[in-house]
Scaffold this motif. Structure first.
Motif, short mmCIF file in Angstrom:
data_model
loop_
_atom_site.label_atom_id
_atom_site.label_comp_id
_atom_site.label_asym_id
_atom_site.label_seq_id
_atom_site.Cartn_x
_atom_site.Cartn_y
_atom_site.Cartn_z
N ASP A 1 4.82 5.67 8.14
CA ASP A 1 4.27 6.90 7.59
C ASP A 1 4.17 6.78 6.07
O ASP A 1 4.98 6.10 5.45
CB ASP A 1 5.20 8.06 7.97
N ARG B 1 14.00 0.39 1.92
CA ARG B 1 14.03 -0.69 0.95
C ARG B 1 15.45 -1.17 0.75
O ARG B 1 16.38 -0.37 0.69
CB ARG B 1 13.51 -0.21 -0.42
N ASP C 1 3.50 -8.91 -5.03
CA ASP C 1 4.20 -8.29 -3.90
C ASP C 1 4.52 -9.31 -2.82
O ASP C 1 3.68 -9.65 -2.00
CB ASP C 1 3.31 -7.16 -3.35
N LYS D 1 1.49 2.56 -4.81
CA LYS D 1 0.23 3.04 -5.37
C LYS D 1 -0.97 2.45 -4.64
O LYS D 1 -2.01 3.10 -4.51
CB LYS D 1 0.15 2.67 -6.86
N THR D 2 -0.81 1.21 -4.14
CA THR D 2 -1.95 0.54 -3.54
C THR D 2 -2.56 1.34 -2.38
O THR D 2 -3.78 1.44 -2.26
CB THR D 2 -1.55 -0.87 -3.05
N ARG E 1 11.58 -5.36 -2.44
CA ARG E 1 10.40 -4.82 -1.77
C ARG E 1 10.48 -4.96 -0.27
O ARG E 1 9.65 -4.42 0.45
CB ARG E 1 9.14 -5.52 -2.31
N GLY F 1 6.70 -0.39 -7.02
CA GLY F 1 7.10 -0.32 -5.62
C GLY F 1 6.96 1.06 -5.00
O GLY F 1 7.38 1.28 -3.86
N GLN G 1 3.07 10.06 -1.66
CA GLN G 1 1.76 9.45 -1.42
C GLN G 1 0.79 10.46 -0.82
O GLN G 1 -0.36 10.57 -1.24
CB GLN G 1 1.90 8.24 -0.48
P1 ADP Z 1 3.17 -0.39 -6.42
O1 ADP Z 1 1.78 -0.91 -6.65
O2 ADP Z 1 3.29 1.09 -6.63
O3 ADP Z 1 4.21 -1.14 -7.20
P2 ADP Z 1 2.71 -1.25 -3.76
O4 ADP Z 1 1.56 -0.40 -3.46
O5 ADP Z 1 2.47 -2.68 -4.08
O6 ADP Z 1 3.57 -0.60 -4.91
O7 ADP Z 1 3.74 -1.12 -2.57
C1 ADP Z 1 4.94 -1.83 -2.57
C2 ADP Z 1 5.31 -2.27 -1.18
O8 ADP Z 1 5.67 -1.14 -0.38
C3 ADP Z 1 4.20 -2.97 -0.44
O9 ADP Z 1 4.77 -4.06 0.25
C4 ADP Z 1 3.67 -1.91 0.52
O10 ADP Z 1 3.13 -2.50 1.67
C5 ADP Z 1 4.90 -1.09 0.81
N1 ADP Z 1 4.64 0.32 1.12
C6 ADP Z 1 3.81 1.14 0.46
N2 ADP Z 1 3.85 2.40 0.96
C7 ADP Z 1 4.74 2.37 1.98
C8 ADP Z 1 5.23 3.35 2.89
N3 ADP Z 1 4.82 4.61 2.85
N4 ADP Z 1 6.16 2.95 3.79
C9 ADP Z 1 6.60 1.67 3.81
N5 ADP Z 1 6.18 0.71 2.99
C10 ADP Z 1 5.26 1.04 2.07
#
Ligand code: ADP
Ligand code: MG
Length: 656
Positions: free
Chosen positions: A244, A420, A522, A278-279, A551, A275, A249
């Motif tokens: 989820d 995490r 990542d 944001k992606t 991560r 972490g 988010q």
């Molecule tokens: P940021 O760019 O904010 O540093 P990322 O978008 O790279 O973070 O996400 C970090 C990690 O967390 C990635 O491995 C991603 O797949 C994972 N992730 C992102 N959102 C979730 C979520 N809601 N639940 C579990 N894992 C997530």
């Protein structure tokens, strides 16, 4: 002529003191080194040029004039490579010296003190009222004018200039401006001086906010596209996700949808610690755009990151049949065979290739702090009507957000995805290499992966720190040559890709790296980071680097290595041991380094940082913002009652 004169007076009076000296009460002559500067007064009993060759210096010994309980305190002042000091200071003079005291060969010395001669024959009776027995302003030097002269000039101007000519086009306070000017230069108490200074800080922030709101208003006045009404793709993506989204988010995505549906351009900042995920927020926004028939572009600050985003996007979007194109300077592999709405991922190269897009509806800029404000403006110019989402992983203090990103709406990812592993951070001073190697080996034996980070790519003649290239063969010996990779900014892009891919796939267990891995990389299986010469990195940078681990679900370790014994270095590094909250770290960074260092003056929009001490004053900056908002509410084009504020607007700043 007259007006030019007035302008000059205003400019001189805007040369505010950098600090004050309370000359009603001097510090005692210290008996040991001091951590902070002291302000001493006494007589010069000896003054001579010493040393030879390159290390000549002028030295003046000052003796405590007060004949205090401790008798005759003495301090030696030294000036290196400043031969003219011999014309300034001579034996027999009464002086005031300001500086940090250190111990050198059994003597207490101040190197390069700020010094002012106060002997009776140098100061007239009237002058004494300005320079002595009061809180005295100390100014940044204007070449050719000494402190005392400058102080006298400013004192005279303050008392001879018509107050009515010293105005600012907007009254930010009820206190007469002239009274605040007087208090700022010659305060009657430390508190009243600071209070008066606040007024000018407020004027300065007001000017800044006026520009920010102006720019924002102009930008929002453009027509924007209505996107995001259709959510089929977003729903499909969401249903495929094995986890989820976090509440933060979801909230951010809702805010973005609301913006995109407006018939004006979105102009939003997505701020989230490393972490925070944001992606996926970016991905959701892009799906909305292409579902409405527009192209969407994601601009990353480096080749590595663009590639990584591409891999992530491909994984999630291939099942949905979405068109995806990667475009960096090094790679233009994808030809557009497919037609219809497309997601583009790339670096700066995207910026310079506007023909790429058929119909750009959404632009996402990742890791904004790597792009200058200028580039942001260029991009916005290119897609005048596009929605813009800026993502930053640099948590910055609230006051600075309002300053640098004040023209953007803000969505905050203040929550990390669940599950995490914890990151344990430890500072180690001069540890044994064998202990480090053993620890790394133990982690790798558990199938984890490690980053071994160095501040430099190559050996340097000027910096005594091991570089990544020097360390690489050593780590190969320690861990087995086939297990260790090397990555740094000087590699060719294809090589970087290959090394990164080998690390991601687990073929490489350890990566000797420079800060090229700082943002965004990542690899969830990597749980160990050893930061060599950690004191050489900035606090925010260390936080970013540490964000590469922790991560996955495994417990992670960040080991900060340093040979430094400097208290500042230890203090800085131990902040990371105490907290992993990016905002807390940003506040600490701001307190340690000041805003100039963090932002660069160009970015902050403050051409001078005279008000650096106020920049953390959120209340003051809020006040400046609401004053600016009020102005525009009454007079949106600054052509009515607030026409006088027009000269405060600097037009060349950006996107129009
Ligand atoms: P940021 O760019 O904010 O540093 P990322 O978008 O790279 O973070 O996400 C970090 C990690 O967390 C990635 O491995 C991603 O797949 C994972 N992730 C992102 N959102 C979730 C979520 N809601 N639940 C579990 N894992 C997530
Ligand atoms: Mg990211």
């Amino acid at each position: 002529m007259e007006s030019a004169g007035i302008n000059n007076v205003s400019a001189v009076l805007a040369h505010f003191p950098k600090r004050y000296e309370d000359r009603r009460q001097f510090d005692r002559f210290p008996t040991q080194p001091t951590a902070k500067p002291v302000c001493l007064t006494g007589g010069v009993i000896d003054a001579t040029t010493k040393g030879f060759g390159k290390t000549r210096f002028y030295e003046a010994v000052i003796m405590d004039g007060s004949g205090g309980v401790f008798g005759s305190g003495k301090i030696t002042c030294r000036w290196f490579n400043m031969p003219y000091m011999s014309k300034v200071v001579a034996a027999g003079q009464q002086v005031i010296a300001y500086g940090k005291v250190k111990e050198q060969s059994g003597r207490l010395v101040i190197d390069h003190p700020e010094l002012e001669v106060v002997a009776a024959d140098c100061i007239s009776h009237a002058g004494a009222a300005i320079h002595l027995n009061r809180i005295v302003p100390i100014y940044r030097n204007i070449s050719g004018i000494n402190q005392r002269r400058l102080r006298e000039i400013i004192h005279t101007l303050l008392h001879s200039t018509d107050p009515a000519s010293l105005t600012f086009p907007f009254p930010v306070s009820e206190t007469p401006r002239h009274a605040d000017l007087l208090e700022t230069h010659f305060p009657s108490s430390a508190e009243s001086g600071k209070a008066a200074r606040r007024r000018f800080a407020l004027e300065s922030f007001f000017t800044l906010q006026l520009n920010v709101v102006w720019q924002r208003t102009r930008y929002l006045a453009h027509d924007g596209r209505v996107l995001g009404k259709k959510t089929t793709l977003l729903k499909a993506f969401y249903e495929n996700l094995p986890f989820d989204l976090t509440n933060a988010q979801k909230r951010s995505i809702r805010e973005i949808i609301a913006d995109m549906r407006q018939p004006r351009p979105m102009n939003r900042l997505l701020q989230g610690d490393v972490g925070s995920g944001k992606t996926f927020v970016a991905l959701a926004a892009m799906l909305l755009a292409i579902d409405s028939g527009a192209d969407a572009a994601l601009m990353a600050p480096s080749q590595i990151l663009a590639e990584q985003h591409f891999i992530t996007f491909r994984k999630w979007l291939e099942p949905l049949g979405v068109n995806l194109v990667l475009r960096t300077a090094a790679r233009r592999e994808e030809s557009r065979e497919t037609h219809g709405p497309t997601i583009f991922i790339g670096t700066h190269a995207l910026l310079y290739d506007p023909d790429l897009f058929t119909d750009l509806g959404l632009v996402i800029i990742d890791e904004q702090h790597k792009f200058g404000v200028v580039q942001r403006a260029a991009l916005i110019r290119q897609g005048t009507l596009a929605d813009v989402l800026v993502m930053t992983a640099t948590p910055i203090p609230r006051s600075l957000t309002m300053t640098i990103y004040g023209d953007l709406d803000v969505s905050l990812l203040d929550e990390k995805p669940a599950g995490r592993g914890k990151i344990i951070t430890a500072l180690r001073n001069k540890p044994k290499q064998k202990d480090i190697t053993d620890f790394v080996k133990a982690q790798l034996a558990g199938s984890r992966q490690a980053y071994l980070v160095y501040p430099l790519v190559d050996e340097s003649e000027t910096v005594r720190a091991e570089s990544a290239s020097e360390a690489f063969p050593k780590w190969q010996k320690r861990l087995g040559a086939e297990n260790v990779g090397l990555i740094h900014g000087k590699l060719r892009p294809e090589e970087k890709d290959r090394v990164m891919e080998d690390f991601r796939s687990g073929k490489l267990q350890a990566l000797v790296a420079t800060t090229v891995i700082e943002v965004g990389v990542d690899v969830p299986n990597a749980n160990l980071m050893i930061l060599h010469h950690a004191e050489r990195f900035g606090l925010a940078q260390l936080h970013q680097l540490r964000g590469r681990i922790g991560r996955g679900e495994h417990k992670s370790y960040c080991i900060l290595l340093t040979d430094s014994k400097l208290p500042e270095a230890i203090e800085k590094l131990s902040i990371l041991e105490k907290t992993s909250d990016g905002f807390e770290i940003a506040e600490a960074d701001l307190a340690l380094r000041g805003p100039g260092d963090i932002l660069g003056t160009a970015q902050s929009g403050l051409t001078d940082l005279r008000f650096a001490d106020f920049i953390t004053d959120t209340a003051l900056i809020r006040q400046a913002r609401s004053l600016a908002d009020e102005v525009f509410k009454k007079d949106p084009t600054l052509s009515g009652p607030h026409e006088t504020l027009r000269p405060l607007i600097t037009e060349n700043r950006g996107a129009d």
